[in-house]
Design a protein around this motif. Structure first.
Motif, PDB file in Angstrom:
ATOM      1  N   THR A   1      43.988  36.926  39.181  1.00 11.76           N
ATOM      2  CA  THR A   1      43.797  37.907  40.250  1.00 11.76           C
ATOM      3  C   THR A   1      44.953  38.899  40.334  1.00 11.76           C
ATOM      4  N   HIS A   2      46.003  38.652  39.578  1.00 11.05           N
ATOM      5  CA  HIS A   2      47.184  39.517  39.630  1.00 11.05           C
ATOM      6  C   HIS A   2      47.399  40.188  38.274  1.00 11.05           C
ATOM      7  N   ASP A   3      48.243  41.212  38.286  1.00 11.82           N
ATOM      8  CA  ASP A   3      48.631  41.866  37.039  1.00 11.82           C
ATOM      9  C   ASP A   3      49.618  40.936  36.324  1.00 11.82           C
ATOM     10  N   PRO A   4      49.308  40.501  35.101  1.00 16.52           N
ATOM     11  CA  PRO A   4      50.176  39.517  34.447  1.00 16.52           C
ATOM     12  C   PRO A   4      51.560  40.067  34.095  1.00 16.52           C
TER      13      PRO A   4
ATOM     14  N   THR B   1      53.358  42.654  36.045  1.00 16.58           N
ATOM     15  CA  THR B   1      54.155  42.887  37.256  1.00 16.58           C
ATOM     16  C   THR B   1      54.075  41.733  38.254  1.00 16.58           C
ATOM     17  N   GLY B   2      53.049  40.913  38.155  1.00 14.09           N
ATOM     18  CA  GLY B   2      52.844  39.837  39.130  1.00 14.09           C
ATOM     19  C   GLY B   2      52.246  40.339  40.438  1.00 14.09           C
ATOM     20  N   LEU B   3      51.995  41.639  40.520  1.00 12.46           N
ATOM     21  CA  LEU B   3      51.422  42.208  41.748  1.00 12.46           C
ATOM     22  C   LEU B   3      49.907  42.003  41.771  1.00 12.46           C
ATOM     23  N   LEU B   4      49.387  41.984  42.979  1.00 13.29           N
ATOM     24  CA  LEU B   4      47.939  41.931  43.164  1.00 13.29           C
ATOM     25  C   LEU B   4      47.312  43.141  42.464  1.00 13.29           C
ATOM     26  N   ARG B   5      46.160  42.950  41.858  1.00 13.48           N
ATOM     27  CA  ARG B   5      45.482  44.091  41.253  1.00 13.48           C
ATOM     28  C   ARG B   5      44.980  45.026  42.364  1.00 13.48           C
ATOM     29  N   LEU B   6      45.171  46.310  42.178  1.00 11.95           N
ATOM     30  CA  LEU B   6      44.750  47.266  43.222  1.00 11.95           C
ATOM     31  C   LEU B   6      43.261  47.153  43.526  1.00 11.95           C
ATOM     32  N   GLU B   7      42.473  46.901  42.489  1.00 15.23           N
ATOM     33  CA  GLU B   7      41.023  46.834  42.708  1.00 15.23           C
ATOM     34  C   GLU B   7      40.607  45.602  43.508  1.00 15.23           C
ATOM     35  N   GLU B   8      41.540  44.651  43.701  1.00 20.97           N
ATOM     36  CA  GLU B   8      41.259  43.506  44.586  1.00 20.97           C
ATOM     37  C   GLU B   8      41.165  43.958  46.042  1.00 20.97           C
ATOM     38  N   ILE B   9      41.768  45.102  46.335  1.00 24.57           N
ATOM     39  CA  ILE B   9      41.772  45.610  47.713  1.00 24.57           C
ATOM     40  C   ILE B   9      40.738  46.731  47.775  1.00 24.57           C
ATOM     41  N   SER B  10      39.583  46.432  48.336  1.00 25.32           N
ATOM     42  CA  SER B  10      38.495  47.432  48.311  1.00 25.32           C
ATOM     43  C   SER B  10      38.362  48.140  49.660  1.00 25.32           C
TER      44      SER B  10
END
Lengths: 169, 157
Positions: free
Chosen positions: A38-41, A43-52
């Motif tokens: 579910t995260h960018d491997p 940066t470790g940040l949440l993927r932007l597209e997870e936030i709709s």
């Protein structure tokens, strides 16, 4: 706490922290089978597209109030996902908890619009079944371009994945 | 007089930005051999459209509970959006949200230029570079300001 515009929901105490569990699996299963995590491997940040937009405006972007949540609950949620995917898709994903994104509610409230007011509200939406559940919502009056701007700031505020044991500390 | 020299004369030469024009074309303005071969962006564009269709198909196969696949309108608008992008804007990442929104990310992962098409079939976008914001909400794909995106990507280099 203030009474919220969202029915009976109330704002989460600014002193509280919220967390969003990050998951990984053996196969690309997340966000409709695009990624194995579910995260960018990088940066470790949440993927932007997870936030709709739908989440932030209508359904609420799900998070957990950290003081009421636990590592055990996070691991149960991974087991639930495995069961769901196995039953509905026939997929053995071996989903597990990869870590957790954590932010103070105050830090989320500090993401502000040009008028200095918060762009988000963090609402207490706990139920008997989900006693730590909370939701983040974009305030009214912001168009989708502001949603795109502020979801990036929300992602950065939630930060990179941390060790799942942080939930219990 | 070449076609492009003619265009340059017709345009306001003092404000004409050759780099932007070349990025739009995907090659040097001195190189007119493109007239006899397919554009360089053709394969990238068709590859993105193929990926988009695959993502939408996958999403429709797993649409359950809170998951929604992109609407036909969103898919059609996204194809149009991709078809109208300047050739210099074809390095992008595509992703579908679980609520069926189609996301386009340009530039670096930390501060990308974002575009979004939802079930309305309209485009919203946001990018910030050097303190300058580029934004728009719910516009038709044909009205997307591709030149502004091109400028954003150029300034990010």
């Amino acid at each position: 706490m203030q009474t919220s515009a969202e029915g009976a929901a109330v704002d989460v105490d600014p002193e509280e922290s919220i967390c969003r569990v990050g998951y990984e699996a053996d196969v690309a299963i997340f966000i409709e089978r695009q990624f194995p995590q579910t995260h960018d491997p990088v940066t470790g940040l949440l993927r932007l597209e997870e936030i709709s937009w739908q989440d932030l405006k209508k359904r609420g972007f799900s998070v957990q109030m950290k003081s009421l949540y636990s590592r055990a609950s996070a691991e149960e949620s991974a087991d639930f996902k495995n069961k769901n995917w196995s039953e509905k898709l026939g997929v053995t994903a071996n989903c597990r908890v990869a870590g957790v994104h954590i932010a103070g509610v105050k830090a989320v409230n500090d993401i502000v619009k040009a008028d200095g007011k918060s762009a988000f509200r963090v609402l207490n939406t706990r139920t008997d079944d989900f006693p730590s559940h909370a939701e983040i919502r974009l305030v009214d009056g912001l168009d989708k371009s502001y949603f795109l701007q502020f979801r990036q700031e929300l992602r950065d505020t939630l930060g990179p994945l941390r060790d799942v044991d942080e939930i219990d500390r | 007089m070449t076609y492009f020299n003619h265009m340059r004369m017709e345009s306001d030469s003092s404000s004409f930005d050759e780099r932007i024009f070349e990025a739009l074309l995907g090659h040097s303005v001195e190189d007119e051999s493109f007239l006899t071969r397919p554009g360089k962006g053709y394969s990238k564009r068709s590859s993105h459209i193929q990926q988009l269709r695959n993502l939408c198909r996958q999403a429709s196969e797993v649409a359950f509970d809170e998951l929604s696949a992109p609407s036909r309108k969103a898919l059609a608008a996204s194809e149009r959006f991709l078809n109208e992008l300047p050739e210099g804007c074809l390095e992008l990442k595509l992703a579908v949200s679980h609520s069926g929104e189609i996301n386009f990310f340009f530039g670096d992962d930390a501060h990308p230029f974002q575009a979004l098409i939802d079930d309305t079939g309209l485009v919203s976008f946001y990018g910030e570079v050097n303190g300058e914001e580029i934004r728009g909400s719910d516009i038709a794909p044909a009205d997307f300001p591709g030149l502004k995106l091109l400028k954003f990507l150029d300034q990010k280099k």
